[in-house]
Enzyme design. Structure first.
Site, short mmCIF file in Angstrom:
data_model
loop_
_atom_site.label_atom_id
_atom_site.label_comp_id
_atom_site.label_asym_id
_atom_site.label_seq_id
_atom_site.Cartn_x
_atom_site.Cartn_y
_atom_site.Cartn_z
CE LYS A 76 -5.18 -1.05 2.20
NZ LYS A 76 -3.92 -1.79 2.25
CB SER A 109 -0.91 0.01 1.24
OG SER A 109 -1.80 -1.07 1.19
CE LYS A 142 2.18 2.52 4.59
NZ LYS A 142 1.58 1.69 3.51
#
Length: 290
Positions: A169, A94, A237
């Site tokens: 995502k 990701s 993140k």
């Protein structure tokens, strides 16, 4: 297929294991005691990332962050120079959608193809081969990779061209992060008001507030089981990726920003390696509630 699999973390290990069990020839590197079982199941332990991909038809990356992918691909001893023409690179990490498009162009310049295919479902989904896989890339590359995806996931969708999988995502992580915060606030409210949060959760599961996050993460919050799962630092993140992209688009994401700030507070109090359901601990700290 001959597969080079790079990234044997919490989710990467079971994902690689499913490919081995399906009969694929899988090469891995940086084998640690926790991943030794993959070698025992038939994986080839390579001396380096380059060695793992030298003869591969498909290379799969499952790494923590954008700089990790960039380093594995293009850094010192990066794998891009070891790829054979025609190799399909599938990045299931990701990472930044913008960087993904740049990486894909460089890989394609070597005569290879590229898919971004980030996943959702956490450790449980990885172990059960039930991941949601969001794919960006050409229809031809997607068709080539689909038999592999079907060994690791259940809900598999080609979203669009390269980078669109990562965009999906990021959208997923916005929803998950904000919902975890909502569940944590609701259960903390219930506890502070004198109700049993476990019984409140059970009651809510029968109503319109029911969700997979209330089911799984609400249970973890009540039972205080914060082993990852999916680490808070990695979710922070992902929300940072969302906010960086939003800034470039002149887009306001106020609730995403507030959840990211709470996750930063969680990291500051030492909870970065706990499951993201551990966000409730940060809210408890703010409310002086143990």
């Amino acid at each position: 297929m001959k597969i080079g699999f790079i990234g044997l973390g919490v989710m990467g290990r079971p994902m690689a294991g499913h490919l081995i069990a399906a009969g694929h020839d899988v090469a891995i590197n940086r084998v640690k005691p926790v991943s030794q079982f993959l070698v025992e199941q038939g994986a080839k332990a390579a001396e380096s990332a380059q060695a793992a991909v030298t003869d591969a038809e498909v290379v799969i990356l499952m790494l923590p962050d954008t700089p990790d992918v960039e380093n594995i691909l293009f850094g010192k001893d990066g794998i891009v120079d070891a790829l054979r023409p025609g190799t399909l690179v599938i990045d299931m990490s990701s990472i930044s959608p913008v960087a993904t498009k740049e990486f894909a162009e460089k890989v394609k310049a070597k005569g290879c193809d590229y898919l971004d295919a980030p996943v959702s479902g956490g450790e449980v989904g990885a172990k059960n081969a039930a991941l949601t896989i969001m794919v960006g890339g050409s229809e031809e590359a997607f068709a080539r990779a689909l038999p592999l995806f079907e060994k690791m996931g259940k809900n598999i969708n080609r979203v669009g061209e390269v980078g669109d999988g990562q965009t999906a995502k990021v959208a997923n992580q916005i929803i998950v992060g904000l919902t975890i915060q909502a569940v944590a606030e609701a259960l903390l409210f219930a506890k502070k008001a004198g109700a049993d949060p476990s019984k409140v959760r059970e009651a809510l599961m029968g109503g319109f507030a029911a969700s997979r996050i209330l089911e799984v993460h609400g249970d973890r919050m009540n039972k205080r089981t914060f082993d990852p799962g999916f680490r808070l630092r990695l979710h922070r993140k992902d929300l940072t990726l969302a906010l960086d992209a939003a800034r470039s688009l002149d887009l306001a994401l106020p609730n995403t920003a507030s959840t990211a700030q709470l996750m930063s507070a969680a990291l500051a109090q030492g909870d970065g390696d706990k499951d993201h359901s551990g966000l409730i601990r940060t809210l408890e700290t703010l409310s002086a509630t143990s």
